[in-house]
Write an enzyme that holds these catalytic residues in place. Structure first.
Site, PDB file in Angstrom:
ATOM      1  N   GLU A  33       0.856  -1.194   0.000  1.00 40.86           N
ATOM      2  CA  GLU A  33       0.000   0.000   0.000  1.00 40.86           C
ATOM      3  C   GLU A  33       0.894   1.247   0.000  1.00 40.86           C
ATOM      4  OE1 GLU A  33      -3.347   0.823  -0.345  1.00 40.86           O
ATOM      5  OE2 GLU A  33      -2.371   2.781  -0.365  1.00 40.86           O
ATOM      6  N   GLY A  38      -7.085   0.852   3.025  1.00 41.97           N
ATOM      7  CA  GLY A  38      -8.527   0.876   2.770  1.00 41.97           C
ATOM      8  C   GLY A  38      -8.884   1.564   1.466  1.00 41.97           C
ATOM      9  N   ALA A 115       4.388   0.471  -5.392  1.00 40.48           N
ATOM     10  CA  ALA A 115       4.826  -0.746  -6.088  1.00 40.48           C
ATOM     11  C   ALA A 115       4.909  -0.506  -7.589  1.00 40.48           C
ATOM     12  CB  ALA A 115       3.843  -1.878  -5.803  1.00 40.48           C
ATOM     13  N   GLY A 177     -21.899  17.290 -13.242  1.00 43.98           N
ATOM     14  CA  GLY A 177     -23.210  16.981 -12.658  1.00 43.98           C
ATOM     15  C   GLY A 177     -23.495  15.502 -12.671  1.00 43.98           C
ATOM     16  N   GLU A 199     -22.506  21.677 -15.595  1.00 40.67           N
ATOM     17  CA  GLU A 199     -22.435  20.390 -16.300  1.00 40.67           C
ATOM     18  C   GLU A 199     -22.321  20.630 -17.803  1.00 40.67           C
ATOM     19  OE1 GLU A 199     -22.297  17.053 -15.918  1.00 40.67           O
ATOM     20  OE2 GLU A 199     -22.685  16.888 -18.067  1.00 40.67           O
ATOM     21  N   ALA A 264     -15.439  17.450 -10.345  1.00 42.75           N
ATOM     22  CA  ALA A 264     -16.037  16.116 -10.186  1.00 42.75           C
ATOM     23  C   ALA A 264     -16.421  15.629 -11.578  1.00 42.75           C
ATOM     24  CB  ALA A 264     -17.250  16.199  -9.274  1.00 42.75           C
ATOM     25  N   GLY A 266     -15.111  12.857 -13.219  1.00 46.46           N
ATOM     26  CA  GLY A 266     -14.771  11.476 -13.558  1.00 46.46           C
ATOM     27  C   GLY A 266     -13.497  11.015 -12.872  1.00 46.46           C
ATOM     28  N   ARG A 267     -13.148   9.754 -13.122  1.00 46.71           N
ATOM     29  CA  ARG A 267     -12.019   9.122 -12.449  1.00 46.71           C
ATOM     30  C   ARG A 267     -11.064   8.559 -13.491  1.00 46.71           C
ATOM     31  NH1 ARG A 267     -11.799   9.672  -7.217  1.00 46.71           N
ATOM     32  NH2 ARG A 267     -11.008   7.581  -6.846  1.00 46.71           N
ATOM     33  N   HIS A 440     -46.067  -3.874   5.420  1.00 47.08           N
ATOM     34  CA  HIS A 440     -46.689  -2.549   5.440  1.00 47.08           C
ATOM     35  C   HIS A 440     -46.285  -1.828   6.730  1.00 47.08           C
ATOM     36  CE1 HIS A 440     -49.612   0.654   5.021  1.00 47.08           C
ATOM     37  NE2 HIS A 440     -49.925   0.453   6.298  1.00 47.08           N
TER      38      HIS A 440
END
Ligand SMILES: Cc1cc2nc3c(=O)[nH]c(=O)nc-3n(C[C@H](O)[C@H](O)[C@H](O)COP(=O)(O)OP(=O)(O)OC[C@H]3O[C@@H](n4cnc5c(N)ncnc54)[C@H](O)[C@@H]3O)c2cc1C
Length: 459
Positions: A33, A38, A115, A177, A199, A264, A266-267, A440
């Site tokens: 890591e 995590g 690594a 967006g 967006e 924000a 995308g990755r 219900h």
């Protein structure tokens, strides 16, 4: 050179569980890591964001308290330092849990560092050299920084740096967006920031059906979030202490002036500095590692799991990748990625739970289908809770009667979608769920009702 039976690179959602299975099977395992144990979900993704969404929900409900007959007296304020402290505690507990689990795992050695492949079976981690006949890549991804004009001149935020914010931005501009942008946008609006979402496309969450996008936009705008669509050419600049986003690159374009900007959009996979070329591992044009249906790469003895293989993009898909690889390697059980049904949630409030195909995809497929839809205003549980935004919808195959896909945008939608998903996994006809007697009052109890009102999908 230290020799292992298996090396796992990355401690995200697949690596640690795989390391445990391999070690329990008697293998000598190394896991590497480079940063936070995590990975994304635990440190900068699901866990911290959903923890903050919960704080934002509390703030929102305090704001609405009078509607429920509750007097909170004189308004409320959000203490961002305490919001962050709660998030840090929950995320931190998960991180240290993964770290101590791995460090105390029998037959498993933890290396901390970056690594890189030196050959198909050799890895370097700083001065250490490791070799193994089996190498598992679980390196995840990071926020992509789009090549917007001026992006390098402004102090932008990503989902990672947002985690350090312990104050309320006066006006947060969110570029993008989609899932990550909308979650941050709504939570900061509820904390008290002014928020504008910019967006490029013609609608938010463009992968969803148009009615889903429209309902989500209405929910966000109803809370005072600005949504600027069709921002074809976004440019950023600094003016005094503020950041200006131009929704169009023309000189006289509409300007949005804010105090902070979150990208924000995308990755991208963490495969660019992994020495993959030395191992001969093939990647696609976006850097995702090419894998087959059992997650084997182009090089025998090397597998790729989680976000870096481009097959999922979620915590549950990364974990499922672990299950697939472990089943094939250790259990003589030929599980495959293609057994998986697409399912995910968007954690705005109310959430969107999704599974299978969208209505648009079913239409494009040309198959004969039946569809049903029910607004949350006609779901008793939602009415009682005072949370009636959204709707549920479903599409089924007219011949086989199997469910093709569903969306539940509404209170509890992230949970209620699972009864549909499980029937899809069972490959049972929709009548199975239609005849089931649900509890219900729940959101789920209206799924059988909706299925009793299916109409042919036309047009
Ligand atoms: C803001 C946000 C919210 C999200 N919310 C959700 C959600 O609600 N539900 C959901 O299902 N998914 C969500 N996701 C997606 C989810 O976080 C990822 O799909 C998931 O974490 C992928 O896991 P992974 O194991 O593939 O990789 P990661 O969790 O990214 O782990 C990869 C690990 O590898 C390490 N690493 C990378 N390169 C190297 C190297 N060369 N050497 C050593 N170590 C290396 C990294 O440091 C990292 O610890 C969210 C993502 C974001 C950004």
């Amino acid at each position: 050179m230290v020799t292992y039976d298996a090396i796992v690179i990355g401690t995200g959602q697949a690596g640690p569980s795989l390391a445990q299975r391999l070690a329990k099977a008697g293998m000598k395992v190394a896991i590497v890591e480079r940063k936070l144990f995590g990975g994304t979900c635990v440190n900068t993704g699901c866990i911290p964001t959903k923890t903050m969404v919960a704080s934002a929900y509390a703030a929102h409900m305090v704001h609405r308290a009078a509607e429920f007959g509750v007097d909170v007296g004189g308004g409320s304020t959000v203490d961002m330092k305490r919001v962050k402290a709660r998030k840090d505690a929950i995320s931190g507990k998960s991180r240290t849990g993964v770290e101590s689990w791995l460090k105390n795992m029998e037959k498993c050695t933890v290396y901390e560092g970056h690594a890189r492949f030196e050959s198909p079976h050799e890895i370097s981690v700083a001065a250490d050299r490791l070799t193994a006949p089996r190498i598992f890549i679980n390196v995840g991804g990071r926020a992509a920084v789009p090549p917007l004009r001026g992006v390098e001149e402004v102090p932008y935020l990503t989902n990672s740096s947002m985690m350090d914010i312990d104050f309320l931005p006066k006006h947060l501009i969110v570029v993008g967006g989609s899932y990550v942008g909308l979650e941050f946008g709504q939570m900061y609006r509820r904390f008290g920031s002014e928020v504008t979402i910019v967006e490029m496309g013609a609608r938010v969450v463009h992968r969803e059906d148009e009615d889903v996008s429209a309902a989500i936009q209405e929910i966000l705008e109803g809370e005072g979030i600005g949504v600027r669509l069709n921002a074809k050419c976004i440019a950023l600049s600094k003016r005094g202490g503020e950041i200006v986003a131009h929704a169009d690159c023309a000189e006289d374009s509409l300007e949005i002036t804010g105090s902070h900007v979150l990208l924000a959009t995308g990755r991208r996979p963490n495969t660019d500095d992994l020495g993959l070329e030395k191992a001969g591992v093939a990647v696609d044009q976006h850097g995702y590692i090419a894998v087959d249906d059992q997650l084997r790469t182009s090089v025998p003895g090397i597998w790729a799991l989680g976000d870096c293989n481009g097959k999922g993009g979620f915590t549950h898909t990364a974990y499922n990748d672990f299950e697939i690889v472990a089943a094939n390697l250790l259990d003589n059980d030929p599980r495959r990625v293609s057994d998986r049904i697409l399912a995910y949630a968007l954690y705005i409030d109310p959430p969107l739970g999704r599974c299978g195909l969208t209505e648009a995809e079913v239409r494009q497929s040309g198959r004969s289908a039946l569809a049903g839809k029910r607004p949350m205003t006609k779901v008793g549980r939602a009415v009682e809770k005072g949370e009636t935004q959204g709707f549920m919808k479903i599409v089924v195959d007219a011949h086989s009667k199997e469910i093709l896909g569903a969306a539940i945008l509404g209170v509890g939608g992230d949970e209620a979608i699972h009864s549909i998903l499980d029937v899809m996994y069972a490959k049972a006809p929709y009548t199975t769920i239609q005849r089931a007697v649900h509890i219900h009052p729940t959101v789920s109890e209206l799924i059988p009702t909706m299925l009793g009102e299916l109409q042919p999908l036309t047009g």
